[in-house]
Structure formats: C-alpha cells, structure tokens
Design an enzyme around this catalytic site. Structure first.
Site, PDB file in Angstrom:
ATOM      1  N   TYR A   1       0.861  -1.257  -0.043  1.00 37.78           N
ATOM      2  CA  TYR A   1      -0.006  -0.154  -0.129  1.00 37.78           C
ATOM      3  C   TYR A   1       0.793   1.196   0.205  1.00 37.78           C
ATOM      4  O   TYR A   1       0.785   2.250  -0.775  1.00 37.78           O
ATOM      5  CB  TYR A   1      -0.894  -0.125   1.222  1.00 37.78           C
ATOM      6  CG  TYR A   1      -1.890   1.122   1.364  1.00 37.78           C
ATOM      7  CD1 TYR A   1      -3.043   0.954   0.877  1.00 37.78           C
ATOM      8  CD2 TYR A   1      -1.633   2.106   2.189  1.00 37.78           C
ATOM      9  CE1 TYR A   1      -4.157   1.846   0.911  1.00 37.78           C
ATOM     10  CE2 TYR A   1      -2.763   2.886   2.378  1.00 37.78           C
ATOM     11  CZ  TYR A   1      -3.790   2.962   1.619  1.00 37.78           C
ATOM     12  OH  TYR A   1      -4.651   3.980   1.994  1.00 37.78           O
TER      13      TYR A   1
ATOM     14  N   LYS B   1       0.907   4.074  -2.807  1.00 37.68           N
ATOM     15  CA  LYS B   1       0.461   5.263  -2.447  1.00 37.68           C
ATOM     16  C   LYS B   1       1.719   6.212  -2.734  1.00 37.68           C
ATOM     17  O   LYS B   1       1.335   7.688  -3.266  1.00 37.68           O
ATOM     18  CB  LYS B   1      -0.029   5.405  -1.238  1.00 37.68           C
ATOM     19  CG  LYS B   1      -1.184   4.768  -0.888  1.00 37.68           C
ATOM     20  CD  LYS B   1      -2.381   5.247  -1.698  1.00 37.68           C
ATOM     21  CE  LYS B   1      -3.782   4.831  -1.214  1.00 37.68           C
ATOM     22  NZ  LYS B   1      -4.743   5.234  -2.338  1.00 37.68           N
TER      23      LYS B   1
HETATM   24  P1  NAP Z   1     -13.331   2.195   1.487  1.00 41.55           P
HETATM   25  O1  NAP Z   1     -14.379   2.384   2.546  1.00 41.55           O
HETATM   26  O2  NAP Z   1     -12.639   0.699   1.768  1.00 41.55           O
HETATM   27  O3  NAP Z   1     -13.817   2.413   0.348  1.00 41.55           O
HETATM   28  C1  NAP Z   1     -13.183   1.680  -0.968  1.00 41.55           C
HETATM   29  C2  NAP Z   1     -14.110   1.642  -2.000  1.00 41.55           C
HETATM   30  O4  NAP Z   1     -13.413   1.226  -3.286  1.00 41.55           O
HETATM   31  C3  NAP Z   1     -15.102   0.489  -1.675  1.00 41.55           C
HETATM   32  O5  NAP Z   1     -16.491   0.749  -1.944  1.00 41.55           O
HETATM   33  C4  NAP Z   1     -14.495  -0.717  -2.647  1.00 41.55           C
HETATM   34  O6  NAP Z   1     -15.572  -1.696  -3.273  1.00 41.55           O
HETATM   35  C5  NAP Z   1     -14.006   0.177  -3.847  1.00 41.55           C
HETATM   36  N1  NAP Z   1     -13.093  -0.568  -4.569  1.00 41.55           N
HETATM   37  C6  NAP Z   1     -12.041  -1.645  -4.313  1.00 41.55           C
HETATM   38  N2  NAP Z   1     -11.567  -2.176  -5.404  1.00 41.55           N
HETATM   39  C7  NAP Z   1     -12.137  -1.328  -6.216  1.00 41.55           C
HETATM   40  C8  NAP Z   1     -12.047  -1.447  -7.920  1.00 41.55           C
HETATM   41  N3  NAP Z   1     -10.940  -2.532  -8.324  1.00 41.55           N
HETATM   42  N4  NAP Z   1     -12.675  -0.967  -8.694  1.00 41.55           N
HETATM   43  C9  NAP Z   1     -13.639  -0.095  -8.067  1.00 41.55           C
HETATM   44  N5  NAP Z   1     -13.766  -0.143  -7.026  1.00 41.55           N
HETATM   45  C10 NAP Z   1     -13.371  -0.661  -5.986  1.00 41.55           C
HETATM   46  O7  NAP Z   1     -11.934   3.013   1.565  1.00 41.55           O
HETATM   47  P2  NAP Z   1     -11.853   4.531   1.891  1.00 41.55           P
HETATM   48  O8  NAP Z   1     -11.326   4.338   3.368  1.00 41.55           O
HETATM   49  O9  NAP Z   1     -12.859   5.435   1.880  1.00 41.55           O
HETATM   50  O10 NAP Z   1     -10.640   4.814   1.198  1.00 41.55           O
HETATM   51  C11 NAP Z   1     -10.752   5.300  -0.064  1.00 41.55           C
HETATM   52  C12 NAP Z   1      -9.390   6.042  -0.702  1.00 41.55           C
HETATM   53  O11 NAP Z   1      -8.749   6.856   0.225  1.00 41.55           O
HETATM   54  C13 NAP Z   1      -8.590   4.718  -1.011  1.00 41.55           C
HETATM   55  O12 NAP Z   1      -7.801   4.828  -2.137  1.00 41.55           O
HETATM   56  C14 NAP Z   1      -7.685   4.611   0.278  1.00 41.55           C
HETATM   57  O13 NAP Z   1      -6.600   3.920   0.246  1.00 41.55           O
HETATM   58  C15 NAP Z   1      -7.669   6.187   0.462  1.00 41.55           C
HETATM   59  N6  NAP Z   1      -7.094   6.632   1.912  1.00 41.55           N
HETATM   60  C16 NAP Z   1      -7.940   6.171   2.958  1.00 41.55           C
HETATM   61  C17 NAP Z   1      -7.624   6.553   4.334  1.00 41.55           C
HETATM   62  C18 NAP Z   1      -8.550   6.258   5.503  1.00 41.55           C
HETATM   63  O14 NAP Z   1      -8.097   6.374   6.440  1.00 41.55           O
HETATM   64  N7  NAP Z   1      -9.607   5.678   5.307  1.00 41.55           N
HETATM   65  C19 NAP Z   1      -6.425   7.183   4.586  1.00 41.55           C
HETATM   66  C20 NAP Z   1      -5.580   7.499   3.455  1.00 41.55           C
HETATM   67  C21 NAP Z   1      -5.981   7.039   2.177  1.00 41.55           C
HETATM   68  P3  NAP Z   1     -15.555  -3.049  -2.256  1.00 41.55           P
HETATM   69  O15 NAP Z   1     -16.371  -2.592  -1.143  1.00 41.55           O
HETATM   70  O16 NAP Z   1     -16.549  -3.585  -3.002  1.00 41.55           O
HETATM   71  O17 NAP Z   1     -14.452  -3.458  -2.352  1.00 41.55           O
END
Ligand code: NAP
Length: 253
Positions: free
Chosen positions: A154, A158
């Site tokens: 990851y 990133k």
């Molecule tokens: P999340 O709640 O897990 O949501 C991610 C979404 O992406 C889910 O609906 C997932 O679908 C979808 N997804 C996964 N694989 C996919 C694919 N191949 N094609 C299309 N959609 C796909 O994550 P989040 O926390 O909102 O994070 C969103 C972004 O911010 C990510 O890139 C994450 O790495 C980044 N981020 C998050 C945090 C944090 O603290 N939450 C911090 C830094 C960066 P499924 O449910 O069907 O898998």
C-alpha cells in the site's frame, strides 16, 4: 452553470467512505456525478441521495484494475452523463502484512487497484479533458506513502501515485488539465474499521488512540477529504497542479 451544461465528474470507489462523501460533495458543487464502484447496486443509495437533492448521478459498476471494464464504464458515463471533466481516483483496497508474510497476490492486488486503476482511468478520460481544454484529476494517496509498518504494498502504491500525479501534471498542464493528490491520514471509514478489526482492537478505542497522536486531536471524516477534492476541482484552482496535500490534522502521519 445550469444543470443541463454541468460538468461531469467520475468518482471511483464511490459506494461508500471517502468516495461516497466526495460524490455527494461534487454533486452539491454542481457536477453530474458518475458514482463508480465494483458493484453498481452498492452505488444506488449514493445516487438516490444526490438525485433526491436535485442533482444528476449515475451508478456505474466497474473494476478499475480491468482495462475492458474501464473502457466500457467511461463510454457509458460519456453517453449517459456527459464527457468526463473531473476524475477522482479514489478506489482502494488494503492487503496488509509484514513483508515476510506478504503474498505475491496481495502485492499485485494492491498495485492493481491503486496504480493500474488510476493509470487506466486517467488514460481513458484524458482525451475528453484535453479536447475540452479543461480537466481536473485528483488521486488519493495516503500518509502511508511516507512508510507504514505492515503496508509495503500500500505504501509503495500510494508513493507511486504521487509520482504519477506530478508526471500527469507536467504532461497535461498545457491542455488546461490539473492533476493533484490528496494524502489523508486517519479517516473514519470501513477501511480503518477493517484495520482495527485485524488488530483485534474495538474501532472506538482505535480511533481514540489515533486521535491522541494527531495534532488537531481528532480523527478525520470522509467530508474532510471531500472538501479538499472540491477545492482542487474548482475553477479557481486552475493554477494549482502537481501538488500533494496532506489532509491529516497535522504536518505528518
Ligand atoms: P473504503 O471505505 O474501503 O472504500 C473503498 C471503495 O473502493 C469500496 O467501495 C470498494 O469496493 C471500492 N473498490 C475496491 N476495489 C475496487 C476496484 N477494483 N474497482 C472499483 N472500486 C473498487 O475506503 P476509504 O477509506 O473510503 O478509502 C478511499 C481511498 O482513500 C482509498 O484509495 C484509500 O486507500 C485512501 N485512503 C484512506 C484512508 C483512510 O484512513 N480511510 C487514509 C488514506 C488514504 P468494495 O467494497 O466492493 O471492495
């Protein structure tokens, strides 16, 4: 701008979490929004919310790591909502493990969604943006880009997205397209809830411990990130490109 001539935004991974908050925010900002996620049905609640508030939205089922799926999704968005003017590469997964236990599949899966996904989506939409001489791409990086134990895959993805962002900013700037990245810290979503579960810590305790380490003394919310996306895609941000903003409640992870 009227609803008929509103620009189209595509938000990947928008069924929940940061993507859903971003889709809602961009709809409020006046964009027609393609709510794209693996399962189109899972996008329906976000779409309904936007439409019932008077906006335009479309649920699109697609796997961003699959080339054909991306091509079909972008064609559908273009036909049903309009040519993409904004792309938010937000879809993401985690497959955490220490290096010596990390499987090749877990490495490939994370690279596939974050890096290959952002590449395929950006390549598919750039021609509409360059033709229109206006576009905005925002990539979701992470404070993990600076290194995070148990996240070699990851963190590499990133950090890679930051180089991808700066390179696209160089290539697409002359066409009126800006490309920026947001690197969130701890944001309360199912992703961080899953990390807490893997570590065997109740989510509330996990959040509290994280908040204690963050200068503003709270964990982030999806709306914190959506607000920054809203800035990057705004008309007035046209001179801001190739930047990474850490949305982390402080200067570092
Ligand atoms: P999340 O709640 O897990 O949501 C991610 C979404 O992406 C889910 O609906 C997932 O679908 C979808 N997804 C996964 N694989 C996919 C694919 N191949 N094609 C299309 N959609 C796909 O994550 P989040 O926390 O909102 O994070 C969103 C972004 O911010 C990510 O890139 C994450 O790495 C980044 N981020 C998050 C945090 C944090 O603290 N939450 C911090 C830094 C960066 P499924 O449910 O069907 O898998």
């Amino acid at each position: 701008m009227t609803q008929q001539d509103s620009r189209t935004a595509v938000v990947t991974g928008a069924a929940r979490g940061i993507g859903a908050a971003t889709a809602r925010r961009l709809a409020r900002d006046g964009f027609a929004v393609a709510v794209l996620d693996l399962d189109a049905d899972a996008c329906a609640p976000v779409v309904e919310e936007i439409v019932s508030a008077g906006g335009r939205a479309l649920a699109v089922g697609a796997d961003v790591s699959d080339e054909r799926s991306v091509t079909e999704a972008v064609a559908r968005v273009t036909g049903e909502l309009g040519a993409p003017a904004v792309l938010v590469n937000n879809a993401g997964i985690i497959r955490d493990n220490l290096l010596f236990k990390m499987s090749t599949d877990d490495w490939d899966a994370v690279m596939g969604v974050h890096l290959r996904g952002a590449f395929l989506m950006s390549r598919a939409v750039q021609k509409f943006m360059t033709e229109a001489r206006w576009g905005r791409i925002v990539n979701l990086s992470s404070t993990s880009a600076l290194g995070n134990r148990g996240q070699a895959n990851y963190a590499a993805a990133k950090a890679g997205l930051q180089g991808f962002t700066k390179t696209l900013a160089l290539e697409l700037g002359k066409f009126g397209v800006t490309v920026n990245a947001i690197a969130p810290g701890f944001i309360e979503t199912e992703m961080t809830a899953a990390t807490a579960e893997r570590l065997g810590v109740p989510f509330e305790d996990f959040k509290k411990a994280a908040a204690g380490q963050i200068p503003v003394q709270r964990t982030g919310r999806p709306e914190d990130v959506a607000h920054t996306v809203s800035f990057f895609v705004s008309e007035g941000a046209g001179f801001v490109s190739g930047q990474v903003i850490y949305v982390a409640g402080g200067p570092r992870a």
